[in-house]
Design an enzyme around this catalytic site. Sequence first.
Site, PDB file in Angstrom:
ATOM      1  N   ILE A  94       0.862  -1.199   0.000  1.00 10.30           N
ATOM      2  CA  ILE A  94       0.000   0.000   0.000  1.00 10.30           C
ATOM      3  C   ILE A  94       0.892   1.240   0.000  1.00 10.30           C
ATOM      4  CG2 ILE A  94      -1.757   1.290   1.284  1.00 10.30           C
ATOM      5  CD1 ILE A  94      -2.846  -1.279   0.136  1.00 10.30           C
ATOM      6  N   LEU A  95       0.719   2.093  -1.012  1.00  9.82           N
ATOM      7  CA  LEU A  95       1.550   3.295  -1.133  1.00  9.82           C
ATOM      8  C   LEU A  95       0.964   4.418  -0.278  1.00  9.82           C
ATOM      9  CD1 LEU A  95       2.049   3.002  -4.987  1.00  9.82           C
ATOM     10  CD2 LEU A  95       3.791   2.567  -3.217  1.00  9.82           C
ATOM     11  N   HIS A 111      -8.238  -4.339  -9.397  1.00 12.78           N
ATOM     12  CA  HIS A 111      -8.719  -5.028  -8.190  1.00 12.78           C
ATOM     13  C   HIS A 111      -9.708  -6.116  -8.617  1.00 12.78           C
ATOM     14  CE1 HIS A 111      -9.670  -5.629  -3.982  1.00 12.78           C
ATOM     15  NE2 HIS A 111     -10.932  -5.646  -4.332  1.00 12.78           N
ATOM     16  N   GLU A 179      -9.071 -14.411 -16.104  1.00 11.19           N
ATOM     17  CA  GLU A 179      -9.168 -14.672 -17.553  1.00 11.19           C
ATOM     18  C   GLU A 179     -10.215 -13.798 -18.232  1.00 11.19           C
ATOM     19  OE1 GLU A 179      -7.819 -19.397 -17.606  1.00 11.19           O
ATOM     20  OE2 GLU A 179      -9.950 -18.854 -17.691  1.00 11.19           O
TER      21      GLU A 179
END
Length: 201
Positions: A94-95, A111, A179
Amino acid sequence: MKTRIAVLVSGGGTNLQALLDAEAAGKIPHGEIAMVISNVPGAYALTRAKQAGVPAAVIDRKACGSLAEFEEKLQAILELDGIDMIILAGFLCILSENFTKKWSNRILNIHPSLIPAFCGAGFYGLRVHAAALTRGVKLTGATVHLVNGVPDGGPILLQKAVEVLPGDTPEILQRRVMEQAEWVLLPQAAELWAEKLASAQ
Ligand code: GRF
């Protein structure tokens, strides 16, 4: 002038592979994957970068005393390589708000759910799909969003729905979401945003 993209990775790199394959197929004409950076030494994503001839770097998060130190090293590499845009592809670090503000509107993340469902702190990898199965949703999917200081909180760019089927396990569902949604959306979002940034330059 193409938008120079750095792809940040932590693991297997299947989303990176989707980006590399899309670029090779001419599907990201306004961007070029200029750099792959992993916070985990030995991540298979680094092998994928090497096979594609893309420069790669490791900034071992565990070897950094703090997130600030990690981000200082990251920023130095990004500036050195003239990076315009960052894509988080299976990147599990997490930045900080400080970093994401510096790169405001120039960091994309994939996500594996339809945000705002099953997202935020603690929702990553198989945990996302286990939560979807526990809740009993009939549809899940993937989201590409801009990254701000809130985990999975930035503006949504693209989403794609995927059916949950009887008998699904988290592993089976993860594979289907990858996919049918992640590997489709991320290259589309990369081109969408690379073009936007290129036209703004
Ligand atoms: C997957 O769970 C994907 O949904 C998420 O990160 C995990 C690994 O992705 N974005 P990758 O294979 O390393 O791209």
